[in-house]
Scaffold this motif. Structure first.
Motif, mmCIF file in Angstrom:
data_model
loop_
_atom_site.group_PDB
_atom_site.id
_atom_site.type_symbol
_atom_site.label_atom_id
_atom_site.label_comp_id
_atom_site.label_asym_id
_atom_site.label_seq_id
_atom_site.Cartn_x
_atom_site.Cartn_y
_atom_site.Cartn_z
ATOM 1 N N ASN A 100 23.608 -151.511 -14.504
ATOM 2 C CA ASN A 100 24.415 -150.815 -13.793
ATOM 3 C C ASN A 100 24.589 -149.590 -13.568
ATOM 4 N N SER A 101 23.659 -148.893 -14.195
ATOM 5 C CA SER A 101 23.538 -147.438 -14.197
ATOM 6 C C SER A 101 22.272 -146.785 -14.604
ATOM 7 N N GLY A 102 22.135 -145.574 -14.468
ATOM 8 C CA GLY A 102 20.892 -145.014 -14.743
ATOM 9 C C GLY A 102 20.565 -144.989 -16.318
ATOM 10 N N ALA A 103 21.806 -144.748 -16.823
ATOM 11 C CA ALA A 103 21.666 -144.550 -18.611
ATOM 12 C C ALA A 103 21.176 -146.030 -19.098
ATOM 13 N N GLU A 104 22.043 -146.857 -18.404
ATOM 14 C CA GLU A 104 21.460 -148.323 -18.958
ATOM 15 C C GLU A 104 20.181 -148.951 -18.322
ATOM 16 N N ALA A 105 19.733 -148.388 -17.382
ATOM 17 C CA ALA A 105 18.317 -148.602 -16.960
ATOM 18 C C ALA A 105 17.366 -147.896 -17.985
ATOM 19 N N ASN A 106 17.635 -146.879 -18.464
ATOM 20 C CA ASN A 106 16.846 -146.160 -19.366
ATOM 21 C C ASN A 106 17.078 -146.635 -20.845
ATOM 22 N N GLU A 107 18.380 -147.094 -21.299
ATOM 23 C CA GLU A 107 18.327 -147.979 -22.612
ATOM 24 C C GLU A 107 17.473 -149.017 -22.535
ATOM 25 N N SER A 133 14.646 -132.088 -19.880
ATOM 26 C CA SER A 133 14.924 -133.657 -19.178
ATOM 27 C C SER A 133 16.316 -134.014 -19.276
ATOM 28 N N PHE A 134 16.719 -135.025 -18.353
ATOM 29 C CA PHE A 134 17.982 -135.547 -18.257
ATOM 30 C C PHE A 134 17.932 -137.292 -18.352
ATOM 31 N N HIS A 135 18.292 -137.943 -19.415
ATOM 32 C CA HIS A 135 18.140 -139.309 -19.306
ATOM 33 C C HIS A 135 19.383 -140.135 -19.347
ATOM 34 N N GLY A 136 20.548 -139.481 -19.321
ATOM 35 C CA GLY A 136 22.000 -140.339 -19.219
ATOM 36 C C GLY A 136 22.666 -139.914 -20.408
ATOM 37 N N ARG A 137 24.045 -140.374 -20.398
ATOM 38 C CA ARG A 137 25.296 -140.010 -21.255
ATOM 39 C C ARG A 137 25.413 -141.167 -22.378
ATOM 40 N N PHE A 185 9.113 -139.646 -19.125
ATOM 41 C CA PHE A 185 9.486 -138.413 -18.352
ATOM 42 C C PHE A 185 9.998 -138.821 -17.015
ATOM 43 N N GLU A 186 10.746 -137.658 -16.222
ATOM 44 C CA GLU A 186 10.942 -137.707 -14.968
ATOM 45 C C GLU A 186 9.705 -137.135 -14.241
ATOM 46 N N LEU A 187 9.479 -137.499 -13.072
ATOM 47 C CA LEU A 187 8.192 -136.921 -12.542
ATOM 48 C C LEU A 187 8.837 -135.481 -11.782
ATOM 49 N N GLY A 190 15.249 -133.811 -12.395
ATOM 50 C CA GLY A 190 16.406 -133.358 -11.438
ATOM 51 C C GLY A 190 17.661 -132.670 -11.977
ATOM 52 N N GLU A 191 18.394 -133.130 -12.921
ATOM 53 C CA GLU A 191 19.304 -132.215 -13.313
ATOM 54 C C GLU A 191 18.633 -130.844 -14.207
ATOM 55 N N GLY A 192 17.415 -131.087 -14.585
ATOM 56 C CA GLY A 192 16.833 -129.850 -15.172
ATOM 57 C C GLY A 192 16.462 -128.734 -14.299
ATOM 58 N N VAL A 218 8.386 -144.095 -16.871
ATOM 59 C CA VAL A 218 8.978 -142.996 -15.875
ATOM 60 C C VAL A 218 10.617 -143.360 -15.661
ATOM 61 N N ASP A 219 11.065 -142.221 -15.648
ATOM 62 C CA ASP A 219 12.754 -142.276 -15.301
ATOM 63 C C ASP A 219 12.839 -142.052 -13.716
ATOM 64 N N GLU A 220 12.846 -142.879 -12.772
ATOM 65 C CA GLU A 220 12.820 -142.706 -11.684
ATOM 66 C C GLU A 220 14.354 -142.902 -10.995
ATOM 67 N N VAL A 221 15.351 -142.690 -12.201
ATOM 68 C CA VAL A 221 16.711 -143.000 -11.576
ATOM 69 C C VAL A 221 17.113 -142.009 -10.391
ATOM 70 N N GLN A 222 16.468 -140.782 -10.260
ATOM 71 C CA GLN A 222 17.032 -139.792 -8.959
ATOM 72 C C GLN A 222 15.664 -140.019 -8.039
ATOM 73 N N THR A 223 14.533 -139.768 -8.824
ATOM 74 C CA THR A 223 13.620 -139.673 -7.723
ATOM 75 C C THR A 223 13.266 -140.894 -6.873
ATOM 76 N N ALA A 247 18.044 -146.374 -10.537
ATOM 77 C CA ALA A 247 19.422 -146.424 -10.332
ATOM 78 C C ALA A 247 19.875 -145.899 -9.109
ATOM 79 N N LYS A 248 20.705 -144.730 -9.179
ATOM 80 C CA LYS A 248 21.546 -143.811 -8.247
ATOM 81 C C LYS A 248 21.300 -144.412 -6.787
ATOM 82 N N GLY A 249 20.279 -144.273 -6.111
ATOM 83 C CA GLY A 249 20.362 -144.729 -4.881
ATOM 84 C C GLY A 249 19.699 -146.387 -4.502
HETATM 85 C C1 LIG Z 1 21.513 -139.333 -13.036
HETATM 86 C C2 LIG Z 1 20.391 -139.602 -13.929
HETATM 87 C C3 LIG Z 1 20.386 -140.568 -15.224
HETATM 88 C C4 LIG Z 1 22.032 -141.012 -15.533
HETATM 89 O O1 LIG Z 1 22.336 -141.987 -14.627
HETATM 90 P P1 LIG Z 1 23.922 -142.661 -14.557
HETATM 91 O O2 LIG Z 1 23.858 -143.567 -13.558
HETATM 92 O O3 LIG Z 1 24.651 -141.558 -14.540
HETATM 93 O O4 LIG Z 1 23.662 -143.274 -16.051
HETATM 94 C C5 LIG Z 1 19.515 -140.741 -15.854
HETATM 95 N N1 LIG Z 1 18.206 -140.078 -15.458
HETATM 96 C C6 LIG Z 1 18.061 -139.328 -14.513
HETATM 97 C C7 LIG Z 1 16.532 -138.540 -14.232
HETATM 98 C C8 LIG Z 1 19.220 -139.032 -13.568
HETATM 99 O O5 LIG Z 1 19.154 -138.252 -12.692
#
Ligand SMILES: *Cc1c(COP(=O)(O)O)cnc(C)c1O
Length: 386
Positions: A100-107, A133-137, A185-187, A190-192, A218-223, A247-249
Motif C-alpha cells: 500500500n505504500s513505498g515503504a511497504e514495497a521496500n520492506e 538515499s531515501f527508502h521510507g519511514r 538503490f534509487e537510480l 529523489g528526496e536526496g 532498485v527502489d523505483e517508488v518515485q522514478t 508505489a507513488k504514481g
Molecule cells: C516516497 C518514497 C518512498 C516512501 O514511500 P511512501 O509511500 O511514503 O512510504 C520510498 N522510496 C522512495 C525513493 C521514495 O521517493
C-alpha cells in the motif's frame, strides 16, 4: 473551525504544511478553499500520474467501486490478477507482491533479499544501500535510508545495513563481500536532491553483485510509472534488477505499492512468509491497471518530448544554475533559496516541491502545453525577481 484550524488542532504535527487547503482539481489545475487556482507541478509528489480527476481513470476506479471494494487475500480478484499480468509482461519480471505504500514495497524487497541470502547462509543478510538515499519511514526503511539525520530518536534501528557513497565504485567494492545479500538503490535519488546514478556506477554494481552473489534491488517508488519517460527508470540503464519496488504514481492517486521479482528470485517468498490485508486491493488495482495500460510507448514518447521542452525553458531562466534528473523528474539548482521560491510560486498560483536545496518539479505526465507554459511563466517571474 475551518479546515486549517481543525488540522492544526487534531492532526499530529509531523508535516510543515503550507498555508493552503486544496479542495478540488481538474487535470493539472488545483483549487483551494478560497477558490484560488494553482498550476500543479508536483502531482502530490509524483502520485497523480494523470493529474486530478482524470476522466478515464475516474471511470475505471468508480466502475470497480460500484462492483466490489475489497475481498481480503483469501480470494482471487480480477483487478489484482490483471495488474500482476500487466506489470510482469511490461517489465519482464516474473512475480509481484502488492502492498500500500513505498515503504511497504521496500520492506518486501528487503525481506525478499534477506530471505535469498539467509536461505544460503544465515550470515548472508547485509544490504548495501547508498548515502543520501531515501527508502521510507518505517524503522527498517529508515535504517536502509543512508542519511544520519533519519537515524535518531527511534532506536534501536534494524541492523544489517551499510552505506556506500553514490557513484563511488571504490567505496561500493570496499563494502561488498559474500555476507552481503543485496545492493539497493534509487537510480535517481529523489528526496536526496534529484541526483542520478552514473551508467558506470550501475554497471560496476552489477559486476560487484555478481562476484559476491548479491541481488540488485532498485527502489523505483518515485522514478517508476512513466515519471522519467520510460515505464521504469532501470530501462534507461539497460539494467535488469533482481527485485524492484514501486508505489507513488502506480495507481494514479490511490495508495498502492508493488514489489517485482525476477525469474531468479520468483520463489523466494513462500506461503505465509509475507502478507498485507489491503495489498492488491481491487479499487487501487483497477486504478493501476488504468495507469499502466495507458503508459504505452506512444504516451511515454510524449512525456520524453514535452519534458525536453520544459527542461529547455527552465535552462533559459536567469538565476537557474543547472537542471538535473530525467523526464518529468526534475531538480533545479537556483541562486535563490528553493524554499523562498516555493512560497513565492504558491502565492502566484504554482505548486512546486523542493528536494534538499533544489526546487523539484514532478508534473502530471499528461500536463497540457498551455498549463506547462503558465507554470513556466510563474516560475520564471519568481526566480528572476529574487
Ligand atoms: C516516497 C518514497 C518512498 C516512501 O514511500 P511512501 O509511500 O511514503 O512510504 C520510498 N522510496 C522512495 C525513493 C521514495 O521517493
Amino acid at each position: 473551525m475551518n479546515i486549517k484550524e481543525k488540522d492544526r488542532n487534531y492532526v499530529m504535527p509531523t508535516y510543515g504544511r503550507l498555508d493552503v487547503a486544496l479542495v478540488s482539481g481538474s487535470g493539472s489545475t488545483m483549487t483551494d478553499a478560497d477558490g484560488k487556482e494553482y498550476i500543479d507541478f508536483g502531482s502530490g509528489i509524483a502520485v497523480n500520474t494523470f493529474g486530478a480527476c482524470d476522466k478515464e481513470w475516474v471511470e475505471a476506479v468508480t466502475a470497480q467501486l460500484n462492483t466490489l471494494q475489497h475481498t481480503s487475500n483469501y480470494y482471487y480478484t480480477k483487478p489484482c490478477s490483471d495488474l500482476a499480468e500487466l506489470l510482469c509482461t511490461r517489465t519482464g519480471m516474473s512475480k509481484v507482491f502488492f502492498s500500500n505504500s513505498g515503504a511497504e514495497a521496500n520492506e518486501c524487497a528487503i525481506k525478499g533479499a534477506r530471505k535469498y541470502g539467509t536461505d544460503k547462509n544465515p550470515q548472508k543478510n547485509i544490504i548495501i544501500t547508498l548515502k543520501n538515499s531515501f527508502h521510507g519511514r518505517t524503522i527498517t526503511t529508515l535504517s536502509a535510508t543512508g542519511q544520519d539525520v533519519f537515524h535518531t530518536s527511534f532506536t534501536p534501528f534494524t541492523e544489517g545495513f551499510v552505506y556506500a557513497e553514490a557513484n563511488n565504485i571504490k567505496d561500493l567494492k570496499a563494502l561488498a563481500n559474500p555476507n552481503c545479500c543485496a545492493i539497493m538503490f534509487e537510480l535517481i535519488q529523489g528526496e536526496g536532491g534529484v541526483l542520478p546514478l552514473t551508467q558506470e556506477f550501475v554497471d560496476a554494481a552489477v559486476e560487484i553483485a555478481k562476484e559476491n552473489d548479491m541481488l540488485i534491488v532498485v527502489d523505483e517508488v518515485q522514478t517508476g510509472n512513466g515519471r522519467t519517460g520510460k515505464l521504469y527508470a532501470h530501462q534507461h540503464y539497460g539494467l535488469k534488477p533482481d527485485i524492484f519496488s514501486t508505489a507513488k504514481g502506480l495507481a494514479g492517486g490511490l495508495p498502492m505499492g508493488a514489489t517485482l521479482f525476477s525469474e531468479k528470485v520468483k520463489d523466494v517468498l513462500t506461503a505465509g512468509s509475507h502478507g498485507s490485508t489491503f495489498g492488491g486491493n481491487p479499487i487501487a488495482a483497477a486504478g493501476a491497471v488504468n495507469v499502466i495500460s495507458r503508459l504505452d510507448d506512444a504516451f511515454l514518447k510524449t512525456v520524453e518530448e514535452n519534458s525536453l521542452y520544459l527542461w529547455s525553458q527552465l535552462e533559459k531562466i536567469k538565476g537557474v544554475k543547472s537542471v538535473c534528473g530525467k523526464g518529468y523528474m526534475i531538480g533545479i539548482d537556483t541562486e535563490a533559496d528553493a524554499k523562498v521560491i516555493l512560497k513565492k510560486c504558491l502565492e502566484k498560483g504554482l505548486l512546486v516541491l523542493t528536494a534538499k536545496d533544489k526546487v523539484r518539479l514532478l508534473p502530471p505526465l499528461n500536463i497540457t502545453k498551455a498549463e506547462l507554459d503558465k507554470g513556466i511563466a510563474i516560475l520564471k517571474s519568481v526566480i528572476e525577481s529574487l
